[in-house]
Design a protein around this motif. Structure first.
Motif, short mmCIF file in Angstrom:
data_model
loop_
_atom_site.label_atom_id
_atom_site.label_comp_id
_atom_site.label_asym_id
_atom_site.label_seq_id
_atom_site.Cartn_x
_atom_site.Cartn_y
_atom_site.Cartn_z
N ARG A 22 -35.38 9.71 -23.16
CA ARG A 22 -34.44 8.63 -23.46
C ARG A 22 -33.00 9.05 -23.14
O ARG A 22 -32.21 8.25 -22.61
CB ARG A 22 -34.57 8.22 -24.92
N PHE A 44 -47.20 9.95 -26.69
CA PHE A 44 -46.30 9.40 -27.71
C PHE A 44 -46.82 8.06 -28.22
O PHE A 44 -46.72 7.75 -29.41
CB PHE A 44 -44.89 9.25 -27.13
N GLU A 45 -47.36 7.25 -27.32
CA GLU A 45 -47.81 5.90 -27.69
C GLU A 45 -48.96 5.94 -28.69
O GLU A 45 -49.21 4.95 -29.41
CB GLU A 45 -48.24 5.13 -26.44
N ASP A 87 -39.85 15.38 -27.12
CA ASP A 87 -40.05 15.13 -25.69
C ASP A 87 -39.63 13.71 -25.33
O ASP A 87 -39.02 13.48 -24.27
CB ASP A 87 -41.53 15.34 -25.33
N ARG A 88 -39.95 12.77 -26.20
CA ARG A 88 -39.55 11.37 -25.95
C ARG A 88 -38.04 11.25 -25.98
O ARG A 88 -37.45 10.50 -25.17
CB ARG A 88 -40.20 10.47 -27.00
N ARG A 89 -37.37 11.94 -26.90
CA ARG A 89 -35.91 11.87 -26.96
C ARG A 89 -35.27 12.42 -25.68
O ARG A 89 -34.27 11.89 -25.20
CB ARG A 89 -35.39 12.63 -28.18
N THR A 146 -42.08 13.69 -30.51
CA THR A 146 -40.93 12.78 -30.52
C THR A 146 -39.73 13.41 -29.81
O THR A 146 -38.93 12.69 -29.21
CB THR A 146 -40.54 12.39 -31.96
#
Length: 378
Positions: A273, A242-243, A268-270, A266
């Motif tokens: 979070r 993601f970075e 997967d990042r959500r 994004t």
């Protein structure tokens, strides 16, 4: 149980249940070996089963009609069993393909999982069949193995290229929790999700629509994700950091593939979070992430539709903390995280919006995190 004996003339040897599911967040990430966060619904498929001495499989669904579908375990061929019976037949085929020789069975199904609503009615049929046949034949399959058999049935027998989210949710969710699942190795953690204790409700809005291009569109999205992974030189999109997303996206020439990749990474990042907020005891703060996920599914992954967008936009305007489509898309259901006191206003607003648009009234109900597949007392 009486329905089984009336249909087949014998008492069942047992009864099993497997639920449908709602996915809180993590859409179209499972076949990219990413992360998902489903919960099981109280709605379930129930199978009553009698073991037979031969190799005949007889299937009957209370919800479809009186006809009994009779099949030979020795002559199951992918693509040749049409309609609802393809799912349990596919499970028997997948078990045999995995090296398990089965006895025949009479199976009577009854399900209250809404069909065509994106709530995994097919996975419920697959998992309940797999669990029943596993126990009756002494196979001792684990939850993950049951899910893999269900996915194999759907992918290779029915012909739907789904990931494993639905089957794992049906097989292994528990009451009062969401399942934080890594679809790469099927490791998971049950995360407490007691919305009622927080003064919240998770509403499901079943739009009652399914657009004709749903199945083909799903397959195209999967192919586009595979193209994105190939362009970036990774096995699956889960492996894109993601970075470094912006730099990675700049390496993809195809604009459509670029947007598909952006959604998956994004999303997967959500998931991460949302899990972090739930672990921190801050469930109200997940609302904006649900809406952010819907916008990504609408714009980057292009699997929403006007009815889902109407449900999401109306719910948010009427007091929901956040809303999103859930499931594969192109119709089906949306979810809305709603403060308890705002439930009537959200419900009324969504019903009015659908009526004003000349659409059939959606079915609206609360999603209560429930138990996964299990044997029932006869």
């Amino acid at each position: 149980m009486n329905g089984h004996q009336q249909v087949f003339g014998v008492a069942p040897d047992g009864a099993w249940s497997a639920p449908g599911r709602v996915n809180l967040i993590g859409e179209h990430t499972d076949y990219n070996e990413g992360f998902v966060l489903p919960l099981a619904l109280p709605h379930s498929a129930v199978a009553t089963v009698t073991r037979r001495a031969d190799r005949v499989l007889r299937l009957r669904s209370r919800d479809v009609g009186d006809a009994i579908v009779e099949l030979s375990l020795d002559r199951l061929v992918p693509g040749e069993v049409r309609g609802w019976a393809g799912y349990p037949a596919g499970v028997a085929w997948a078990l045999e393909r995995a090296g398990h020789r089965l006895a025949g069975a009479d199976i009577h199904f009854a399900s209250d999982v809404p069909t065509g609503a994106g709530l995994s009615s097919s996975a419920a049929l697959e998992v309940v069949t797999a669990l029943a046949l596993s126990e009756l034949n002494g196979l001792g399959l684990t939850e993950a193995e049951l899910a893999r058999i269900g996915q194999l049935a759907e992918n290779d027998f029915v012909g739907m290229p789904c990931g494993i989210l639905d089957q794992m949710a049906s097989a292994s969710c528990v009451d009062g929790h969401v399942l934080h699942l890594d679809t790469r190795d099927l490791s998971g953690r049950q995360v407490p999700f007691d919305m009622a204790a927080e003064g919240l409700r998770l509403l499901v809005v079943d739009t009652r629509v399914k657009h004709a291009h749903a199945d083909g569109g799903y397959g195209r999205r999967r192919a586009e994700c595979e193209a994105g992974a190939a362009a970036l030189g990774v096995p699956f999109l889960r492996d894109v950091p993601f970075e470094k997303l912006d730099a990675e996206l700049a390496r993809i020439d195809d604009e459509v593939v670029r947007r598909r990749v952006r959604h998956v990474v994004t999303e997967d990042r959500r998931v991460a979070r949302v899990v972090g907020l739930l672990d921190a005891g801050r469930p109200r703060e997940i609302g904006p992430l649900l809406t952010e996920g819907h916008l990504s599914l609408r714009d980057d992954f292009e699997v929403s539709c006007p009815e889902l967008d109407l449900a999401v936009d109306t719910a948010n305007a009427a007091g929901a903390l956040g809303s999103r489509m859930t499931g594969g898309g192109f119709g089906g259901s949306a979810i809305a995280l709603v403060p308890e006191e705002s439930v009537p206003a959200v419900r009324d607003a969504v019903l009015a919006a659908f009526a004003g648009a000349g659409l059939a009234a959606p079915r609206i109900f609360e999603a209560v995190p429930s138990a996964g597949a299990r044997r029932l007392a006869v």
